[in-house]
Design an enzyme around this catalytic site. Structure first.
Site, mmCIF file in Angstrom:
data_model
loop_
_atom_site.group_PDB
_atom_site.id
_atom_site.type_symbol
_atom_site.label_atom_id
_atom_site.label_comp_id
_atom_site.label_asym_id
_atom_site.label_seq_id
_atom_site.Cartn_x
_atom_site.Cartn_y
_atom_site.Cartn_z
ATOM 1 N N SER A 188 0.838 -1.195 0.000
ATOM 2 C CA SER A 188 0.000 0.000 0.000
ATOM 3 C C SER A 188 0.878 1.252 0.000
ATOM 4 O O SER A 188 1.683 1.432 -0.907
ATOM 5 C CB SER A 188 -0.958 -0.062 1.189
ATOM 6 N N ASP A 192 -9.232 -5.543 -5.268
ATOM 7 C CA ASP A 192 -8.672 -4.448 -4.484
ATOM 8 C C ASP A 192 -8.691 -3.162 -5.306
ATOM 9 O O ASP A 192 -8.131 -3.110 -6.411
ATOM 10 C CB ASP A 192 -7.243 -4.800 -4.059
ATOM 11 N N HIS A 212 -7.664 -5.874 0.530
ATOM 12 C CA HIS A 212 -6.420 -5.088 0.553
ATOM 13 C C HIS A 212 -5.387 -5.645 1.539
ATOM 14 O O HIS A 212 -4.211 -5.285 1.465
ATOM 15 C CB HIS A 212 -6.759 -3.636 0.922
#
Length: 393
Positions: free
Chosen positions: A209, A280, A318
């Site tokens: 991320s 995602d 995620h």
């Protein structure tokens, strides 16, 4: 397995852009990707988010015991030692938060031990970056404007990158280390590359991320400014020995514009493999003015028979542990799911309630014992944090 990875590490690190290795996914490459994903996951497992702790915002563990404490020692042939912790500063400069500045532990640098080098086939230097954990970091995540990046590309480049990510990477630190995350990591890279310059070296940058975005910037920075080249080779062009730099990243948002993409593609010693879970949404943002770099490996954890049907919220798709489960079992374009790598499914529930109830794994099971409170001889309870030593910074 180990012999194959030691012999083929250049291909696994993308020497040929992972040609013929991604679909179907080569099993050695599965293990390789999971290995670096676990090193990124360690930044979450070690992060001290307890507000009551005197050392909130730092690593719970010191460098010497780091990998044993995050569960990456037992049964793991890939041996490393942490050489440097990294700290980043978030500066909030708008609205009611104007002037707010916060510095936190953001990752680490590690190098393969002699034992690890024998298994990996070279002296691997790893930089692992943490994803978003603090409120101020969320603010930076949504600063989508594209800005120049002079500290990486100089003043004359046309490349533009995400304003928030660049700020976290380059902002000077007013406490802890007193300098930017960028300077910390590049100084450590210079030291390690010079130390091991007579060996075969690889540089692998990983993150999830926000950490994936920082890893991408970091990887480009290392190559652009020659931190993958031993110092005494800089002024001897005919003898330049540039070590390969590979970013293996998970759930990465887009980082830069089309000029950034073109620049990235032109670097002969730089590769990037982006792992993306099909459902995602994060890796598809920001979408206006941004371009993707590197090669992509798509996984689809909806295919997994181990996960609950309702795991499919934003956090579930995620999650890095869900990603690593997906890498272990994805069957690519032919569909289906089979654990080709026997990675314990219990890890999926480390911070989620994602596994089907029939597996009897407690939800969000990874917690610090008694949340850091330790009973004293007189029966009282005190918060006894690990106080990091100076050499842990």
């Amino acid at each position: 397995m180990s012999k194959s990875i030691a012999e083929n590490w250049r291909d696994l690190s993308g020497q040929h852009y992972w040609k013929d290795l991604l679909d179907p996914l080569d099993n050695d490459l599965r293990r390789y990707i999971i290995h670096y994903g676990e090193m990124a996951q360690a930044t979450y497992d070690a992060f001290n988010s307890d507000k009551a702790s005197k050392y909130a915002g730092r690593s719970r563990y010191g460098k010497a015991e780091f990998f044993s404490k995050v569960g990456l020692e037992k049964g793991n042939p890939f041996k490393y030692e942490v050489t440097r912790f990294l700290y980043a500063t978030v500066e909030i400069d708008f609205l009611v938060l104007n002037g707010v500045e916060e510095s936190n532990w953001i990752g680490y640098v590690a190098v393969a031990t002699d034992e690890g080098k024998a298994v990996l086939g070279r002296r691997d230097i790893v930089i692992a970056w943490r994803g978003t954990q603090k409120s101020a970091e969320w603010v930076k995540d949504v600063q989508f404007l594209l800005n120049e990046a002079p500290q990486i590309f100089g003043d004359d480049s046309h490349c533009k990158v995400h304003r928030g990510f660049y700020s976290i990477y380059t902002a000077d630190n007013s406490c802890l280390d007193k300098t930017s995350a960028r300077n910390q990591v590049l100084n450590e890279m210079r030291r390690l590359v010079n130390q091991f310059k007579d060996e075969e070296i690889s540089i692998t940058v990983t993150g999830h991320s926000l950490g994936a975005a920082l890893a991408t910037l970091n990887a480009v920075d290392i190559v652009t400014n020659g931190y993958n080249i031993p110092q005494n080779h800089h002024h001897q062009p005919h003898q330049i020995k540039a070590f390969p730099v590979t970013a293996i990243v998970f759930a990465s948002p887009r980082v830069g514009d089309s000029d950034f993409q073109a620049f990235f593609s032109d670097q002969t010693d730089l590769r990037a493999l982006h792992v993306r879970n099909k459902e995602d949404i994060v890796p598809r943002h920001p979408f206006i003015g941004y371009s993707e770099v590197g090669q992509e490996l798509e996984i689809d954890t909806q295919e997994s028979q181990y996960l609950k049907n309702n795991v499919g919220d934003v956090a579930g798709w995620h999650s890095l542990e869900v990603y690593l489960h997906g890498v272990a079992g994805t069957q690519g374009s032919k569909g289906g799911f089979n654990l080709e790598v026997q990675r314990d499914i219990a890890l999926v529930n480390k911070s989620l309630d994602a596994l089907k109830d029939e597996y009897h794994i407690p939800e969000t099971w990874r917690v610090q014992e008694n949340k850091g409170l330790v009973q004293q001889h007189d029966g009282s309870w005190k918060m006894l944090d690990l106080e990091l030593k100076d050499d842990d910074f």
